[in-house]
Design a protein around this motif. Sequence first.
Motif, PDB file in Angstrom:
ATOM      1  N   HIS A  83       9.337 -45.905  -8.675  1.00 13.23           N
ATOM      2  CA  HIS A  83       9.708 -46.544  -7.405  1.00 13.23           C
ATOM      3  C   HIS A  83       8.581 -46.542  -6.361  1.00 13.23           C
ATOM      4  N   ARG A  84       7.439 -45.939  -6.671  1.00 16.02           N
ATOM      5  CA  ARG A  84       6.333 -45.878  -5.717  1.00 16.02           C
ATOM      6  C   ARG A  84       6.811 -45.307  -4.376  1.00 16.02           C
ATOM      7  N   LEU A  85       7.193 -44.039  -4.400  1.00 14.88           N
ATOM      8  CA  LEU A  85       7.738 -43.411  -3.197  1.00 14.88           C
ATOM      9  C   LEU A  85       6.662 -43.104  -2.161  1.00 14.88           C
ATOM     10  N   LEU A  86       5.470 -42.736  -2.620  1.00 10.39           N
ATOM     11  CA  LEU A  86       4.393 -42.376  -1.695  1.00 10.39           C
ATOM     12  C   LEU A  86       3.768 -43.634  -1.096  1.00 10.39           C
ATOM     13  N   GLY A  87       3.411 -43.528   0.173  1.00  8.96           N
ATOM     14  CA  GLY A  87       2.752 -44.647   0.838  1.00  8.96           C
ATOM     15  C   GLY A  87       3.706 -45.687   1.373  1.00  8.96           C
ATOM     16  N   ARG A  88       4.983 -45.377   1.475  1.00 12.48           N
ATOM     17  CA  ARG A  88       5.960 -46.317   2.022  1.00 12.48           C
ATOM     18  C   ARG A  88       6.427 -45.823   3.387  1.00 12.48           C
ATOM     19  N   ASP A  89       7.668 -46.121   3.742  1.00 11.65           N
ATOM     20  CA  ASP A  89       8.196 -45.721   5.046  1.00 11.65           C
ATOM     21  C   ASP A  89       8.944 -44.389   4.981  1.00 11.65           C
ATOM     22  N   LEU A  90       8.770 -43.630   3.889  1.00  6.51           N
ATOM     23  CA  LEU A  90       9.406 -42.328   3.733  1.00  6.51           C
ATOM     24  C   LEU A  90       8.432 -41.232   4.155  1.00  6.51           C
ATOM     25  N   ILE A  91       8.928 -40.233   4.841  1.00  3.60           N
ATOM     26  CA  ILE A  91       8.038 -39.168   5.325  1.00  3.60           C
ATOM     27  C   ILE A  91       8.392 -37.791   4.776  1.00  3.60           C
ATOM     28  N   HIS A  92       9.613 -37.633   4.251  1.00  2.00           N
ATOM     29  CA  HIS A  92      10.017 -36.308   3.767  1.00  2.00           C
ATOM     30  C   HIS A  92      10.920 -36.447   2.553  1.00  2.00           C
TER      31      HIS A  92
ATOM     32  N   ILE B 245       6.614 -21.136   2.182  1.00  2.00           N
ATOM     33  CA  ILE B 245       7.755 -21.022   3.082  1.00  2.00           C
ATOM     34  C   ILE B 245       8.581 -19.781   2.738  1.00  2.00           C
ATOM     35  N   GLY B 246       8.759 -18.913   3.737  1.00  2.46           N
ATOM     36  CA  GLY B 246       9.629 -17.756   3.563  1.00  2.46           C
ATOM     37  C   GLY B 246       9.231 -16.834   2.439  1.00  2.46           C
ATOM     38  N   ASN B 247       7.993 -16.889   2.036  1.00  8.24           N
ATOM     39  CA  ASN B 247       7.485 -16.046   0.955  1.00  8.24           C
ATOM     40  C   ASN B 247       8.261 -16.270  -0.349  1.00  8.24           C
ATOM     41  N   ARG B 248       8.724 -17.527  -0.563  1.00  6.55           N
ATOM     42  CA  ARG B 248       9.517 -17.757  -1.768  1.00  6.55           C
ATOM     43  C   ARG B 248       9.346 -19.157  -2.375  1.00  6.55           C
ATOM     44  N   ARG B 249       8.845 -20.158  -1.603  1.00 11.27           N
ATOM     45  CA  ARG B 249       8.762 -21.500  -2.162  1.00 11.27           C
ATOM     46  C   ARG B 249       7.672 -22.300  -1.444  1.00 11.27           C
ATOM     47  N   TRP B 250       7.358 -23.511  -2.003  1.00 14.64           N
ATOM     48  CA  TRP B 250       6.288 -24.357  -1.480  1.00 14.64           C
ATOM     49  C   TRP B 250       6.817 -25.654  -0.889  1.00 14.64           C
ATOM     50  N   ASP B 251       6.141 -26.110   0.178  1.00 10.41           N
ATOM     51  CA  ASP B 251       6.210 -27.480   0.676  1.00 10.41           C
ATOM     52  C   ASP B 251       4.845 -28.106   0.444  1.00 10.41           C
ATOM     53  N   LEU B 252       4.799 -29.255  -0.222  1.00 12.82           N
ATOM     54  CA  LEU B 252       3.538 -29.926  -0.515  1.00 12.82           C
ATOM     55  C   LEU B 252       3.296 -31.049   0.489  1.00 12.82           C
ATOM     56  N   LYS B 253       2.020 -31.216   0.856  1.00 16.48           N
ATOM     57  CA  LYS B 253       1.617 -32.273   1.788  1.00 16.48           C
ATOM     58  C   LYS B 253       0.711 -33.262   1.054  1.00 16.48           C
ATOM     59  N   PHE B 254       1.034 -34.561   1.149  1.00 17.24           N
ATOM     60  CA  PHE B 254       0.280 -35.589   0.439  1.00 17.24           C
ATOM     61  C   PHE B 254      -0.689 -36.306   1.385  1.00 17.24           C
ATOM     62  N   LYS B 255      -1.660 -36.973   0.790  1.00 15.47           N
ATOM     63  CA  LYS B 255      -2.656 -37.710   1.571  1.00 15.47           C
ATOM     64  C   LYS B 255      -2.017 -38.771   2.452  1.00 15.47           C
ATOM     65  N   SER B 256      -0.972 -39.417   1.960  1.00 17.23           N
ATOM     66  CA  SER B 256      -0.320 -40.490   2.707  1.00 17.23           C
ATOM     67  C   SER B 256       0.622 -39.972   3.787  1.00 17.23           C
ATOM     68  N   GLY B 257       0.685 -38.642   3.975  1.00 18.61           N
ATOM     69  CA  GLY B 257       1.421 -38.063   5.086  1.00 18.61           C
ATOM     70  C   GLY B 257       2.785 -37.495   4.756  1.00 18.61           C
ATOM     71  N   GLU B 258       3.308 -37.722   3.551  1.00 19.64           N
ATOM     72  CA  GLU B 258       4.636 -37.235   3.207  1.00 19.64           C
ATOM     73  C   GLU B 258       4.623 -35.736   2.882  1.00 19.64           C
ATOM     74  N   THR B 259       5.818 -35.152   3.003  1.00 13.03           N
ATOM     75  CA  THR B 259       6.028 -33.744   2.654  1.00 13.03           C
ATOM     76  C   THR B 259       7.096 -33.660   1.571  1.00 13.03           C
ATOM     77  N   LEU B 260       6.837 -32.826   0.569  1.00 12.93           N
ATOM     78  CA  LEU B 260       7.780 -32.610  -0.522  1.00 12.93           C
ATOM     79  C   LEU B 260       8.217 -31.147  -0.516  1.00 12.93           C
ATOM     80  N   ALA B 261       9.515 -30.926  -0.314  1.00 15.15           N
ATOM     81  CA  ALA B 261      10.077 -29.567  -0.323  1.00 15.15           C
ATOM     82  C   ALA B 261      10.545 -29.235  -1.727  1.00 15.15           C
ATOM     83  N   LEU B 262       9.950 -28.164  -2.307  1.00 15.91           N
ATOM     84  CA  LEU B 262      10.299 -27.738  -3.663  1.00 15.91           C
ATOM     85  C   LEU B 262      11.240 -26.534  -3.621  1.00 15.91           C
TER      86      LEU B 262
END
Length: 304
Positions: A259-268, A221-238
Amino acid sequence: MATSSRKASSKRTAKTPRPRQKVRQISVIDRAFQALPFSEEDIQRAATWLIIAAVTVLVYAAAQWAGLTTAAYLQYADLAARAGFQVQRVEVTGMERVDQLKVYDLVLAEKDRAMPLVDIDKVRADLLQYGWIKDARVSRRLPDTLAVEIVERKPAAVWQRDGQYSLIDAEGNVLENVKMGEVGDLPVLNGTDANRHAVALNELLDKASALKSQVIGASWIGNRRWDLKFKSGETLALPEGEKAAAEALLNFARMDGIHRLLGRDLIHFDLRDPERAYFRKAPKAAPANAESETSSVKNSGTQA
């Protein structure tokens, strides 16, 4: 009288001063040579060889300038070819995904050439121009075989930018362009110049090995940072910066472990702020009975 004259003569002789011997002066250069662990003969012999070498170099340079050595070398190559030292066979090994026709077109250009005239360094340099080829070993097998061993790069990800897809290796080198349906299960890197940061991304993910296997893609993103995409569909902005991104990723790995954040009702997940984390939930789907009631109302209205 005679006795007195002899005494006077002996006195004069005794008083006559003896000539002084000359003291040899040793120069600084002589002292330096004497300090060396070489004899004077060794130094003279070395000087003679240096003169001979200098004359040889001058003669060779003059011959090169006149073209005599080139002519002699070509004549030598011609004699070698007549004696059977000529490329008649080409053996290429190590090719799996590289375009074999391109390799053979390049290597077979040396066929029927005298062995001494084959420039193996040039052949290797030309082979390394192809993206799939990581290394190439070219050798002569006398009397008539040119052997080429190919070391291919391994695809590690797909680089997507402006609707174009390319296979890249772990170092970000472009191997070849592909279609979206040909990428398989490889992770996808999105964004301009994302391939140039593939090594840094891999090092970042290695710091959170528990999450690495869950990542299926990343966007630069913007030639300066990463957004990661997980198998369960979530996105992590670093956040920006290697250190800040690594700390945020480790923090997220700890939170996911608890807390098992991945694979729940959270998307971002947004961890760009070092003081707090922001989560976004998936929009709630309308109940099935509500959808049926809405459709029935619409149908009754249409009928009316």
